[in-house]
Design an enzyme around this catalytic site. Structure first.
Site, mmCIF file in Angstrom:
data_model
loop_
_atom_site.group_PDB
_atom_site.id
_atom_site.type_symbol
_atom_site.label_atom_id
_atom_site.label_comp_id
_atom_site.label_asym_id
_atom_site.label_seq_id
_atom_site.Cartn_x
_atom_site.Cartn_y
_atom_site.Cartn_z
ATOM 1 N N GLU A 117 41.131 -30.576 -2.666
ATOM 2 C CA GLU A 117 42.575 -31.272 -3.130
ATOM 3 C C GLU A 117 43.748 -31.031 -2.477
ATOM 4 O OE1 GLU A 117 42.635 -29.531 -7.321
ATOM 5 O OE2 GLU A 117 44.493 -31.424 -7.602
ATOM 6 N N ARG B 177 34.616 -16.540 -5.148
ATOM 7 C CA ARG B 177 35.097 -18.047 -5.414
ATOM 8 C C ARG B 177 36.575 -18.132 -5.176
ATOM 9 N NH1 ARG B 177 36.105 -23.039 -9.119
ATOM 10 N NH2 ARG B 177 36.190 -21.041 -10.492
#
Lengths: 206, 1101
Positions: free
Chosen positions: B479, B337
């Site tokens: 984000e 990830r």
């Protein structure tokens, strides 16, 4: 042996010293320096080895090997030689253990692994008779250690057993015959035999 | 080794060491054998013995041994006095130990003695019940029945384990591996995981955990079995199905079925039991089912969703550590990830490059201070991104606790990387072990990553943001900060809600937004807004908001800082605000103090800027890193370098500083709880800076290998490796050519050459821009220190000039004026003065004589240049150590030439131009020819016409060699597994060399050493047909190179191996011209290396 000393490189050093004691005995036996009746068969690391019967000889080899322990632990010892001298104190044959302990990875080594590796020396040694030369008359032998640097002031009794020496050297570089090499992570150990080179000036016979 | 003999009394006793005898029961046959053997050897010894023949002797001997054993046993029993019931675990067991065992057979005998068993010295079918051995020769394994007579053959650990368990254990699990072939295989290693896969899948499939679990428990054995067979099959199948499932059409379909889902659910539960058992068969048909009735198709898709977990279990088949997986690094990053987040940035930068450029210009144009007062910033963040993206199309999971994790291993030692809000309500957090999470929330559903979906959603997310606002700072894939100060006509709150709505509609994931005057406040506001909400902290509410805010929630305040603050009784920002900036800076350092001071007031001087250029690029792996030996480590490094190089190329960057980080297991650290994790580690790091920025994978590999070597650590202790490249430059495609390994390397030896002040060479072969380096190289050549030990360092001299006092005046004086003035500049114009001074003191030789000799040297230059490359790192040192010839400069030039020739000497004479030798002064020529291998001598002293034709002959082969040298970088023939040379030899076209590599491949399992390869070569090749002369040179050169590197590799630690190799070489030399040449060329080199390390010469009988 010092059981409270827990550091792993000490563990390797102890095994090595024990091994050296056995190996030196084997070399002396191999050379036929003493009658073979002076030795008895023993089992070490699961292989048949020889042990000196005579208490003084046994003690000499033992103290020589274990006297090295503090130096080996400090990583000072570069080579340990078993030297056979002729009558006039000129070396005729040298069995050299060249050793390097890498303390940084000594921790990981398992006792069994190291034993396994060292065992190969003990197996190879008895069959190396063809490498060695017959002994001259009235010869003698000694164990000499070559240190990387001069040790500090002797701190323990064991260290005092070793004294500085100025053994006679050959004038020409010797001829090397390797016997066994061990190149594992914590310990690199090589055993080889040195003979004087052919061009070595012969000592005048007295 | 014992030998057993046939005897009259025990007619079957000759089993252990003898060949099969089909007529084992034929005792007369055996007897004759035994007697014949015995007679031969015992004639002398038994003549006077009381035994009539060998058989009766053995009988008595066995009897005696038995008695001895019994007395010893009873003695030890009485001395130890242990109660009989406890100790006689081996009652009725009688063992025979065959061959070498651990523990030794003596120890085993002792155990048997102590624990009531029997120990047989000689094998007999009647008395022995178990054969103990750890190894059997192949012949015995093949004819096992003949060897064992049907007795169990058991490993010694059976006895040891039985003793420790204090009861007689069944011997079956201890059967010798060679016999029942239980030798662990990789597949076996992963088998237990596979067994459990159905269980994992169940909760998802059924949406009704109770039935699912009970089903599994009841039928677990059946399922496991089924699964064993069907799993492979299912795994293959699911891949296809899974993809199908995620196609947009399917999503549509699934959604329209939403309403029906509840009804279907009920029905489905009913069917569950049947379906469970038919999973595999049904899966095969699902594509067809999809096109059937709606109801069915939903059903099927539900099924697939459930099954989509299969890739997780399937992926656990992926090998888990560097030990087992040669492509570990690649797979690791495929499944990481962090890697996704890391590389996402580049993707983003490329995608939105134009728009962010605009932003940059604006920023630089306007003063940010002007806007600072009334700026409004929106911070927008997708809620539990990694989970919601995965479950966005799986409505049934929306209100269930779900967590994303790379593996759903039943041990539960994988870390959860993200959990959705229902899961968080149970206290499940990122970074938690799956095991703990499941304790907290038993119905937690674990889903795997879906990186493609992440990419897709992240792109959609940013598309939306860019539609609404131009000033965007991407923080991460989920984000971002928006600076909406300029957008006067829209209310920020309205804008935020519009964006959120669009995001939800487009991506199916909810987003939260925080609005504030600074980036800090916006971020803090988002925290309140989560999940799926928005929050505005207006300027007047800032103080109020911060007053109660715990200090720990400020970004940049970690646990350590928080603890420090708490010892000062500071818990909230309100309390923090009471402390002056000075005392904060005093206590926490200038930067941290400043940060605390301004953050506690809601101030944040950062402004929203486009993606910053990254300062460093690298890759780090600290999971699954386990090395068996140095070679594993190097292989891993190679892969890591490849990855880093790819990343550099992806960012179009090149870098100069390389930092290698190592995680080394702490001395007392235990095996980490996390499966294959790094555990408690010491972090080590080293870096090196090279003069030329690069992204070349080979350079990276070389550098990292060197760095790795410099740590001097046990590879077994390494738990993580990271390689970071910094001092980045953008890679300009125009100078791409100059960044390749060859040019970089060749420029280094070039500098050595130019040190010989042949400006001609520089002018002819180098572009003028390169000259500077050569001069610097020249300077480095002038240095008399020996400190430079590696090729980087010598390259490094570009940046660090040696002090002026180290410069050799003679060389300086002979430099061409252009170069000299350039040098002078680098030394701040002091060089000329110095030279002038010296000149006054000394008469300079006229320049003319050595110009000519320079000329000859020059012509030779490029040829030997390219050849030196491979031996660079070693030859360098030698060059430095060589004493300078104190006399005229003519001599110097030539002597340096000589030095080089010495370096090349052992490889081949073909690289040495004889005409150069002819030009040399008498004594030097003698020196050079003295250094030649003996059989080459006459060649160098041969007459001129011969030379010229020879030269022509050698020209092509010389260049060919040189090309090869660069092509497969000779420095690492022994690197890799199988080593590089094996490949090279395979395609060499020479039958002997091909044989070499063929033999190596045959034994590749055991990673054979060279001596065993040679040994096999000798035994397998009866006669050698030497190749034609022109191929011979090449082959000789190749073999020489191979052996030379081998010597270098082994001389330190394993002269035994070298000794063996050369003895074998000698034998080969008697049979083959090729090896004879190699042997003669290499002998001096070998003796020199041995002499260097051991102070003696190797005797090769």
């Amino acid at each position: 042996m010092n059981p409270k000393d827990d550091n792993p490189s000490g563990e390797v050093a102890r095994t090595l010293v024990e091994f050296l004691e056995v190996a030196i005995t084997m070399i002396v036996f191999l050379k036929g320096f003493y009658p073979s009746a002076a030795f008895e068969r023993r089992r070490y690391m699961n292989v048949v080895v020889q042990r000196a019967r005579h208490p003084e000889l046994r003690d000499y080899i033992h103290s020589a090997a274990f006297g090295l322990l503090p130096f080996i632990e400090k990583g000072l010892v570069e080579r340990v030689a078993v030297i056979f001298f002729s009558e006039d104190n000129v070396p005729v044959e040298r069995f050299i253990f060249k050793l390097t302990i890498n303390p940084s990875c000594a921790a990981s080594v398992e006792e069994g692994q190291l034993e396994f590796a060292l065992r190969s020396f003990l197996i190879k040694l008895p069959v190396s008779k063809s490498l060695v030369k017959p002994l001259p008359q009235n010869c003698r032998w000694e164990v000499t250690a070559y240190l990387r640097s001069l040790p500090q002031v002797c701190s323990s009794k064991a260290e005092e057993l070793w004294i500085p020496t100025d053994t006679k050297q050959w004038q020409k570089p010797p001829v090397i015959t390797p016997v066994k090499s061990l190149n594992s992570e914590p310990l690199c150990l090589q055993l080889y035999v040195e003979h004087p080179s052919l061009s070595e000036p012969q000592p005048c016979q007295a | 080794m014992k030998r057993s003999f046939g005897s009259n009394s025990s007619n079957n006793s000759s089993g252990s060491n003898k060949k099969t005898k089909k007529k084992a029961t034929n005792s007369s046959n055996q007897k004759t054998l035994g007697v014949a053997w015995g007679a031969a050897s015992s004639r002398s010894s038994f003549r006077s013995s009381p035994f009539s023949d060998f058989g009766s002797y053995m009988e008595v001997k066995n009897q005696k041994l038995q008695n001895q054993f019994e007395t010893e046993a009873s003695a030890s029993a009485s001395s130890h006095g242990v109660s009989d019931s406890e100790k006689l675990i081996f009652q009725g067991v009688s063992i025979f130990v065959d061959g070498f065992t651990i523990p030794s057979h003596q120890e085993l005998r002792g155990y048997m003695m102590k624990y009531g068993g029997r120990f047989e010295n000689y094998f007999s079918r009647r008395s022995v019940t178990h054969i103990i051995c750890s190894n059997l020769p192949d012949s015995k394994v093949k004819n096992l029945r003949a060897f064992s007579r049907g007795l169990p053959v058991v490993k010694p650990s059976w006895i040891v384990d039985s003793i420790s368990a204090n009861r007689l254990l069944g011997w079956v699990p201890y059967q010798l591996d060679q016999l029942n072939d239980t030798q662990p295989k990789l597949s076996a290693f992963f088998a237990p995981r596979r067994h459990l896969a159905p269980q994992v899948a169940l909760p998802v499939t059924s949406c009704q955990p109770e039935t699912g679990y009970s089903e599994t428990e009841e039928g677990s054995s059946i399922i496991a079995e089924d699964a064993e067979e069907a799993r492979d099959h299912v795994d293959d199948e699911t891949d296809g199905v899974y993809i199908e499932n995620t196609t947009p059409e399917m999503t549509e379909e699934t959604r329209t079925n939403d309403l029906q889902s509840s009804e279907v659910n009920a029905e489905r539960l009913g069917n569950n039991d049947i379906e469970e058992k038919q999973v595999s068969s049904e899966l095969q048909f699902t594509p067809n089912l999809l096109s059937a009735s709606d109801n069915r198709s939903f059903h099927a898709s539900g099924k697939h969703d459930g099954k989509s977990i299969a890739p997780t279990s399937g992926s656990s088949i992926r090998r888990h550590s560097t030990l087992e997986d040669p492509n570990f690094v690649e797979n690791y990053f495929k499944n990481s990830r962090l890697h996704f987040i890391g590389t996402w940035r580049n993707r983003y930068r490329k995608r939105f490059h134009g728009s962010s450029n605009g932003l940059k210009c604006e920023d630089s144009g306007q003063s940010t201070a002007e806007n600072a007062k009334k700026s409004t910033i929106i911070h927008i963040d997708l809620d539990s991104f990694f989970v919601s993206v995965v479950i966005r199309n799986r409505i049934e999971l929306h209100d269930k606790p779900v967590a994303v994790c790379h593996s759903d291993n039943p041990k539960g030692t994988a870390e959860i990387s993200s959990a959705n809000y229902p899961a968080r309500a149970y206290g499940v957090k990122a970074g938690m072990f799956v095991r703990h999470a499941k304790d907290l929330c038993p119905q937690l559903v674990i889903v795997p990553y879906n990186f493609e979906a992440y990419e897709e959603v992240a792109d959609q997310f940013y598309d939306i943001l860019h539609m609404h606002c131009r000033k965007i700072q991407a923080v991460s894939c989920d984000e971002a900060f928006l600076d909406v100060s300029d957008l006067k006509d829209v209310e920020p709150e309205f804008l935020a809600s519009t964006i959120r709505k669009e995001i939800l509609e487009t991506t199916g994931c909810s987003a939260s937004a925080g609005i504030g005057g600074t980036m800090l406040m916006a971020r803090l506001a988002t925290r309140v807004a989560k999940p799926a909400g928005q929050f505005n902290i207006s300027a007047e509410k800032v103080d109020e908001f911060l007053d109660q805010l715990p200090v720990g929630s400020l970004p940049g305040v970690g646990s350590v800082l928080k603890e420090k603050l708490e010892t000062q009784k500071i818990q909230t920002c309100g309390q923090l605000r009471l402390i002056s900036k000075d005392s904060l800076q005093k206590d926490f350092g200038v930067k941290t103090g400043e940060m605390l001071w301004s953050y506690s007031r809601g101030l944040d001087h950062r402004s929203v800027t486009a993606v910053q250029e990254s300062k460093s690029i690298g890759a780090e792996v600290n999971w699954g890193v386990r090395f068996r030996d140095q070679q594993d480590g190097h292989h891993f490094l190679q892969c890591l370098c490849k990855e880093v190089s790819l990343r550099l190329q992806g960012c179009e960057m090149i870098g100069r500083t390389f930092t290698l980080k190592i995680k080394k297991r702490k001395k007392d650290a235990e095996e980490p709880v996390k499966y294959m994790g790094c555990g408690d580690c010491d972090n080590l790091s080293r870096s090196i800076t090279v003069p030329t920025a690069t992204d070349d994978v080979e350079v990276l590999q070389r550098i990292s290998k060197k760095l790795f070597g410099s740590f001097c650590l046990d590879v077994k202790e390494v738990r993580g490796v990271g390689l970071q490249v910094s001092k980045l430059d953008s890679a300009d495609p125009s100078n791409k050519g100059s960044r390749t390994l060859t040019s970089w390397l060749s420029s280094a030896p070039a500098s050595v050459h130019i040190g010989q002040d042949d400006s001609l060479f520089a002018a002819n072969f180098r572009e003028s821009s390169d000259c500077k380096r050569h001069v610097a190289g020249g300077v480095s050549r002038l240095r008399e220190s020996n400190s430079a030990e590696s090729s980087f360092q010598s390259g490094d001299t570009n940046s660090s000039l040696p002090p002026m006092c180290h410069l050799d005046m003679e060389v300086l004086e002979n430099l061409p004026p252009e170069l000299l003035s350039e040098l002078d500049e680098t030394y701040g114009k002091k060089l000329f003065e110095l030279i002038e001074k010296k000149r006054g003191k000394r008469k300079i030789n006229s320049n003319s004589p050595h110009v000519s000799s320079d000329g000859t040297a020059c012509i030779k230059g490029p040829k030997s240049l390219s050849v030196t490359i491979y031996g660079l790192s070693t030859s360098r040192e030698k060059v430095y150590e060589e004493p300078h010839v104190p006399h005229p400069s003519v001599a110097r030039t030539s002597s340096e030439r000589t030095i080089e020739i010495t370096d090349l000497m052992p490889s081949s004479l073909s690289q040495v131009d004889v005409s150069v030798l002819q030009e040399l002064p008498e004594e030097l020529r003698a020196y050079v020819s003295g250094a030649f291998p003996a059989h080459r001598k006459q060649q160098s002293s041969s007459d001129a016409p011969m030379e010229t034709c020879k030269k022509q002959d050698q020209e092509p082969s010389g260049t060919k060699d040189a090309e090869n040298g660069i092509g497969f970088s000779y420095s690492s023939l022994w690197f890799g597994n199988p080593p590089l040379w094996v490949e090279i030899f395979k395609v060499s076209g020479n039958c002997i060399l091909e044989k070499f590599s063929e033999i190596y491949y045959k034994m590749v399992q055991s990673r054979p050493i060279l001596s065993s390869v040679l040994q096999h070569t000798i035994s397998e090749i009866g006669s050698f047909h030497d190749a034609s002369a022109n191929y011979l040179d090449k082959a000789v050169y190749d073999v020489c190179e191979l052996l030379k590197q081998y010597i270098k590799l082994k001389v330190e630690g394993d002269i035994e191996e070298i000794y063996l190799c050369f003895r074998l070489m000698k034998r080969l030399a008697a049979r083959s011209q090729l090896f004879l040449q190699v042997y003669e060329i290499l002998s001096p080199f070998l003796q020199a290396s041995i002499n260097e390390h051991y102070g003696g010469s190797l005797s090769i009988p």
